[in-house]
Design a protein around this motif. Structure first.
Motif, short mmCIF file in Angstrom:
data_model
loop_
_atom_site.label_atom_id
_atom_site.label_comp_id
_atom_site.label_asym_id
_atom_site.label_seq_id
_atom_site.Cartn_x
_atom_site.Cartn_y
_atom_site.Cartn_z
N ALA A 53 -34.91 -25.77 -30.49
CA ALA A 53 -36.08 -26.46 -31.04
C ALA A 53 -36.15 -26.28 -32.55
O ALA A 53 -36.43 -27.23 -33.29
N LEU A 54 -35.87 -25.07 -33.04
CA LEU A 54 -35.88 -24.81 -34.48
C LEU A 54 -34.78 -25.60 -35.19
O LEU A 54 -35.02 -26.22 -36.22
N ARG A 55 -33.57 -25.60 -34.62
CA ARG A 55 -32.47 -26.34 -35.23
C ARG A 55 -32.76 -27.84 -35.28
O ARG A 55 -32.47 -28.52 -36.27
N MET A 56 -33.34 -28.38 -34.22
CA MET A 56 -33.67 -29.81 -34.20
C MET A 56 -34.77 -30.13 -35.20
O MET A 56 -34.75 -31.19 -35.84
N SER A 57 -35.74 -29.23 -35.39
CA SER A 57 -36.80 -29.44 -36.39
C SER A 57 -36.21 -29.47 -37.79
O SER A 57 -36.57 -30.30 -38.62
N MET A 110 -16.44 -44.60 1.48
CA MET A 110 -17.65 -45.38 1.72
C MET A 110 -18.78 -44.57 2.35
O MET A 110 -19.94 -44.96 2.24
N THR A 111 -18.45 -43.44 2.99
CA THR A 111 -19.48 -42.69 3.70
C THR A 111 -19.78 -41.33 3.09
O THR A 111 -20.76 -40.69 3.47
N SER A 112 -18.96 -40.88 2.15
CA SER A 112 -19.16 -39.55 1.57
C SER A 112 -20.41 -39.52 0.69
O SER A 112 -20.67 -40.46 -0.05
N PRO A 113 -21.14 -38.41 0.75
CA PRO A 113 -22.28 -38.28 -0.17
C PRO A 113 -21.74 -38.03 -1.59
O PRO A 113 -20.65 -37.49 -1.76
N LEU A 114 -22.51 -38.44 -2.56
CA LEU A 114 -22.11 -38.21 -3.94
C LEU A 114 -22.37 -36.76 -4.32
O LEU A 114 -23.32 -36.14 -3.83
N THR A 115 -21.54 -36.25 -5.21
CA THR A 115 -21.77 -34.89 -5.70
C THR A 115 -23.02 -34.88 -6.56
O THR A 115 -23.34 -35.87 -7.23
N SER A 116 -23.71 -33.80 -6.53
CA SER A 116 -24.94 -33.66 -7.30
C SER A 116 -24.60 -33.42 -8.77
O SER A 116 -23.78 -32.55 -9.08
N LEU A 117 -25.21 -34.17 -9.63
CA LEU A 117 -25.00 -33.99 -11.06
C LEU A 117 -26.21 -33.25 -11.62
O LEU A 117 -27.34 -33.71 -11.50
N ARG A 118 -25.95 -32.12 -12.22
CA ARG A 118 -27.04 -31.31 -12.77
C ARG A 118 -26.69 -30.91 -14.18
O ARG A 118 -25.60 -30.44 -14.45
N GLY A 119 -27.67 -31.09 -15.07
CA GLY A 119 -27.47 -30.68 -16.45
C GLY A 119 -27.63 -29.17 -16.57
O GLY A 119 -28.42 -28.55 -15.87
N ARG A 120 -26.88 -28.59 -17.47
CA ARG A 120 -26.98 -27.15 -17.68
C ARG A 120 -27.28 -26.83 -19.13
O ARG A 120 -26.98 -25.76 -19.62
N TYR A 121 -27.84 -27.79 -19.82
CA TYR A 121 -28.14 -27.61 -21.23
C TYR A 121 -29.50 -26.93 -21.35
O TYR A 121 -30.52 -27.52 -21.03
N MET A 122 -29.49 -25.71 -21.81
CA MET A 122 -30.72 -24.93 -21.90
C MET A 122 -31.46 -25.25 -23.21
O MET A 122 -30.87 -25.24 -24.28
N VAL A 123 -32.73 -25.56 -23.10
CA VAL A 123 -33.56 -25.81 -24.26
C VAL A 123 -34.39 -24.56 -24.51
O VAL A 123 -35.16 -24.14 -23.66
N GLY A 124 -34.19 -23.98 -25.68
CA GLY A 124 -34.92 -22.77 -26.02
C GLY A 124 -35.48 -22.85 -27.43
O GLY A 124 -35.42 -23.90 -28.09
N GLU A 125 -36.00 -21.74 -27.92
CA GLU A 125 -36.60 -21.70 -29.25
C GLU A 125 -35.58 -22.02 -30.34
O GLU A 125 -35.88 -22.72 -31.30
N SER A 126 -34.37 -21.51 -30.19
CA SER A 126 -33.34 -21.72 -31.19
C SER A 126 -33.00 -23.21 -31.33
O SER A 126 -32.90 -23.73 -32.44
#
Length: 144
Positions: free
Chosen positions: A127-131, A109-125
């Motif tokens: 963006a090109l694949r999604m296009s 009940m008193t513990s802080p929650l662990t931090s959730l961080r995304g590690r998904y890098m968005v780059g040119e590759s």
């Protein structure tokens, strides 16, 4: 819904008494039936594992934790306890513990929650694949 089980199966008989079981090892058709009957207020008690707390919209008035487990972490506790109290139905939700040491309850009940961080890098590759994916989609407006 058809579970394929006979009417005298213990879990089907329990549903007739207003008790359902929700566990990842059970057939999808049975879990769907439990969820549907719970939302229709035909099932009053659902015995479940932590998997019910993620991705299934089944809020309840009370959430009960039975027994201690190494998988009962502060994040899992908050996720499951967050099911207590139904929006538009209850002014307050309740959480109960049975068989969980008091020291662990205090920590949950008193513990802080662990931090959730995304590690998904968005780059040119990417963006090109999604296009290319979007251009080749059968229904481009739905591909976004």
């Amino acid at each position: 819904k058809n579970t394929g089980w006979p009417v005298d199966h213990p879990l089907i008989k329990a549903l007739w008494r207003g008790v359902g079981v929700h566990h990842e090892g059970l057939p999808r058709s049975y879990k769907d039936l439990v969820e549907t009957m719970f939302r229709a207020r035909q099932v009053k008690v659902v015995i479940a594992t932590g998997t019910l707390a993620v991705g299934v919209n089944m809020p309840s008035r009370t959430t009960v934790f039975l027994g201690d487990s190494p998988r009962l972490t502060p994040l899992a506790f908050r996720q499951m306890a967050g099911r207590a109290g139904r929006r538009g139905h209850d002014d307050v939700g309740y959480v109960a513990f049975l068989g969980v040491p008091m020291q662990k309850i205090a920590a949950l009940m008193t513990s802080p929650l662990t931090s959730l961080r995304g590690r998904y890098m968005v780059g040119e590759s990417l963006a090109l694949r999604m296009s290319i994916f979007h251009a080749n989609a059968a229904d481009p407006p739905r591909a976004t």
